[in-house]
Write a protein that holds these residues in place. Structure first.
Motif, mmCIF file in Angstrom:
data_model
loop_
_atom_site.group_PDB
_atom_site.id
_atom_site.type_symbol
_atom_site.label_atom_id
_atom_site.label_comp_id
_atom_site.label_asym_id
_atom_site.label_seq_id
_atom_site.Cartn_x
_atom_site.Cartn_y
_atom_site.Cartn_z
ATOM 1 N N ASN A 6 0.806 -1.221 0.000
ATOM 2 C CA ASN A 6 0.000 0.000 0.000
ATOM 3 C C ASN A 6 0.841 1.275 0.000
ATOM 4 N N LYS A 7 2.132 1.155 -0.226
ATOM 5 C CA LYS A 7 2.995 2.346 -0.308
ATOM 6 C C LYS A 7 3.313 2.668 -1.763
ATOM 7 N N VAL A 8 3.460 3.955 -2.044
ATOM 8 C CA VAL A 8 3.841 4.434 -3.377
ATOM 9 C C VAL A 8 5.281 4.917 -3.297
ATOM 10 N N ALA A 23 13.901 -0.242 -7.477
ATOM 11 C CA ALA A 23 12.549 -0.344 -8.029
ATOM 12 C C ALA A 23 12.064 -1.789 -8.004
ATOM 13 N N ARG A 24 12.910 -2.699 -8.419
ATOM 14 C CA ARG A 24 12.525 -4.109 -8.442
ATOM 15 C C ARG A 24 12.308 -4.656 -7.037
ATOM 16 N N ARG A 25 13.194 -4.298 -6.128
ATOM 17 C CA ARG A 25 13.077 -4.824 -4.757
ATOM 18 C C ARG A 25 11.824 -4.288 -4.077
ATOM 19 N N PHE A 26 11.544 -3.004 -4.286
ATOM 20 C CA PHE A 26 10.357 -2.405 -3.677
ATOM 21 C C PHE A 26 9.088 -3.044 -4.222
ATOM 22 N N ALA A 27 9.065 -3.304 -5.535
ATOM 23 C CA ALA A 27 7.888 -3.935 -6.139
ATOM 24 C C ALA A 27 7.675 -5.328 -5.571
ATOM 25 N N GLU A 28 8.767 -6.056 -5.330
ATOM 26 C CA GLU A 28 8.654 -7.387 -4.732
ATOM 27 C C GLU A 28 8.002 -7.340 -3.354
ATOM 28 N N GLU A 29 8.163 -6.196 -2.688
ATOM 29 C CA GLU A 29 7.618 -6.049 -1.337
ATOM 30 C C GLU A 29 6.282 -5.324 -1.319
ATOM 31 N N GLY A 30 5.642 -5.225 -2.501
ATOM 32 C CA GLY A 30 4.272 -4.750 -2.553
ATOM 33 C C GLY A 30 4.059 -3.297 -2.899
ATOM 34 N N ALA A 31 5.134 -2.549 -3.154
ATOM 35 C CA ALA A 31 4.984 -1.123 -3.443
ATOM 36 C C ALA A 31 4.467 -0.892 -4.860
ATOM 37 N N GLN A 32 3.718 0.197 -5.024
ATOM 38 C CA GLN A 32 3.442 0.749 -6.348
ATOM 39 C C GLN A 32 4.655 1.604 -6.698
ATOM 40 N N VAL A 33 5.401 1.208 -7.721
ATOM 41 C CA VAL A 33 6.673 1.848 -8.037
ATOM 42 C C VAL A 33 6.530 2.738 -9.258
ATOM 43 N N VAL A 34 7.092 3.953 -9.152
ATOM 44 C CA VAL A 34 7.202 4.859 -10.287
ATOM 45 C C VAL A 34 8.680 5.129 -10.502
ATOM 46 N N GLY A 35 9.182 4.759 -11.676
ATOM 47 C CA GLY A 35 10.575 4.998 -12.015
ATOM 48 C C GLY A 35 10.723 6.244 -12.857
ATOM 49 N N LEU A 36 11.712 7.069 -12.513
ATOM 50 C CA LEU A 36 12.002 8.290 -13.253
ATOM 51 C C LEU A 36 13.448 8.248 -13.723
ATOM 52 N N ARG A 70 -2.510 10.340 -9.571
ATOM 53 C CA ARG A 70 -2.823 8.978 -10.015
ATOM 54 C C ARG A 70 -2.951 7.999 -8.850
ATOM 55 N N PHE A 71 -2.064 8.096 -7.878
ATOM 56 C CA PHE A 71 -2.016 7.102 -6.800
ATOM 57 C C PHE A 71 -2.588 7.608 -5.471
ATOM 58 N N GLY A 72 -2.762 8.917 -5.360
ATOM 59 C CA GLY A 72 -3.372 9.463 -4.155
ATOM 60 C C GLY A 72 -2.433 9.751 -3.011
ATOM 61 N N ARG A 73 -1.160 9.345 -3.130
ATOM 62 C CA ARG A 73 -0.204 9.571 -2.059
ATOM 63 C C ARG A 73 1.211 9.352 -2.590
ATOM 64 N N LEU A 74 2.200 9.640 -1.750
ATOM 65 C CA LEU A 74 3.598 9.375 -2.084
ATOM 66 C C LEU A 74 4.295 9.052 -0.762
ATOM 67 N N ASP A 75 4.809 7.845 -0.649
ATOM 68 C CA ASP A 75 5.364 7.385 0.620
ATOM 69 C C ASP A 75 6.884 7.333 0.657
ATOM 70 N N VAL A 76 7.492 7.016 -0.467
ATOM 71 C CA VAL A 76 8.939 6.795 -0.498
ATOM 72 C C VAL A 76 9.527 7.475 -1.718
ATOM 73 N N LEU A 77 10.658 8.150 -1.520
ATOM 74 C CA LEU A 77 11.437 8.698 -2.629
ATOM 75 C C LEU A 77 12.868 8.214 -2.486
ATOM 76 N N VAL A 78 13.387 7.601 -3.542
ATOM 77 C CA VAL A 78 14.803 7.234 -3.598
ATOM 78 C C VAL A 78 15.466 8.080 -4.671
ATOM 79 N N ASN A 79 16.437 8.870 -4.269
ATOM 80 C CA ASN A 79 17.185 9.699 -5.210
ATOM 81 C C ASN A 79 18.461 8.974 -5.622
ATOM 82 N N ALA A 80 18.340 8.211 -6.715
ATOM 83 C CA ALA A 80 19.475 7.425 -7.200
ATOM 84 C C ALA A 80 20.069 7.968 -8.491
#
Length: 247
Positions: A6-8, A23-36, A70-80
């Motif tokens: 339930n995290k974006v 991105a891949r690891r977060f998706a495996e753990e259930g996150a809705q992932v947006v890659g930029l 689109r997703f209603g929230r934003l929970d995590v940002l990774v600046n890579a």
């Protein structure tokens, strides 16, 4: 497990290397992932992928607004997002110096700036900056990169102080030598790669997934009381120097 259910999660630099591994690891753990990323979308990207130049503030603002819409929230940002560089002060042009700082440091500030609005509204969030061992200590002929990554450390601490009251945690990771497309020039020089890897106490280079695993911890509720920290993921490189050969 589903530690990010339930995290974006938004990940910059998501086309390759550490960003893609996160991105891949977060998706495996259930996150809705947006890659930029300014690069092309990788095959079978585990989520939504959008083109972004982290130097473009107007584009960042627009995309963050679209993501929240689109997703209603934003929970995590990774600046890579980041680039490598080489050169001393006398060997670095002003234009190249500015480019490295713009992408590696200012880009992280700008994406954070527009990710913070929804995090402040929901009173929660985790921001993870990808720094470097060369933000913790310097190395030769690497001045612009060293300075940009050193700035990431202070950006992390400053943001942790400014936004902790809203339950927004800000941390950084300082990878050692990680085998990614950005470090291909190191691998191309086999002798130097072997020497550099040997300076890590585990006597090897790391893999992007090993950094992503630590990012996952920081993104999850398991790290609920961790903020303002720069965590070395460096196989022991920053522990010190080894003078005797390993046994």
């Amino acid at each position: 497990m589903a530690r990010l259910q339930n995290k974006v999660a938004v990940v910059t630099g998501a086309a390759s290397g550490i960003g893609l591994a996160c991105a891949r690891r977060f998706a495996e753990e259930g996150a809705q992932v947006v890659g930029l990323d300014i690069g092309a979308a990788p095959a079978e990207f585990p989520g939504l992928f959008m083109s972004l130049d982290v130097r473009d503030e107007a584009q960042i603002e627009q995309l963050m607004s679209e993501i929240v819409g689109r997703f209603g929230r934003l929970d995590v940002l990774v600046n890579a997002a980041g680039i490598a560089d080489q050169g001393s002060v006398t060997a670095t042009s002003t234009a190249n110096w500015q480019r490295v700082l713009d992408i590696n440091l200012t880009g992280s500030m700008l994406t954070s700036k527009y990710a913070l609005a929804p995090m402040l509204a929901q009173r929660s969030g985790s921001i993870i900056h990808i720094g470097s061992i060369f933000g913790l200590q310097g190395c030769d002929n690497n001045v612009a990169y060293n300075v940009a990554k050193g700035g990431i450390n202070q950006l992390t601490r400053s943001m942790a102080i400014d936004y902790g009251h809203a339950n927004i945690r800000v941390n950084g990771l300082c990878p050692g030598l990680i085998d990614t497309p950005m470090t291909s020039m190191v691998r191309d020089n086999q002798a130097f790669h072997a020497y550099f890897a040997s300076q890590h106490m585990l006597c090897r280079a790391g893999q992007p997934e090993e950094v992503a695993n630590v990012a996952l911890f920081l993104a999850s509720d398991e790290a609920s009381f961790v903020s303002g920290q720069m965590i070395a993921v460096d196989g022991g490189f920053s522990a010190g120097r080894r003078f005797a050969p390993p046994q």
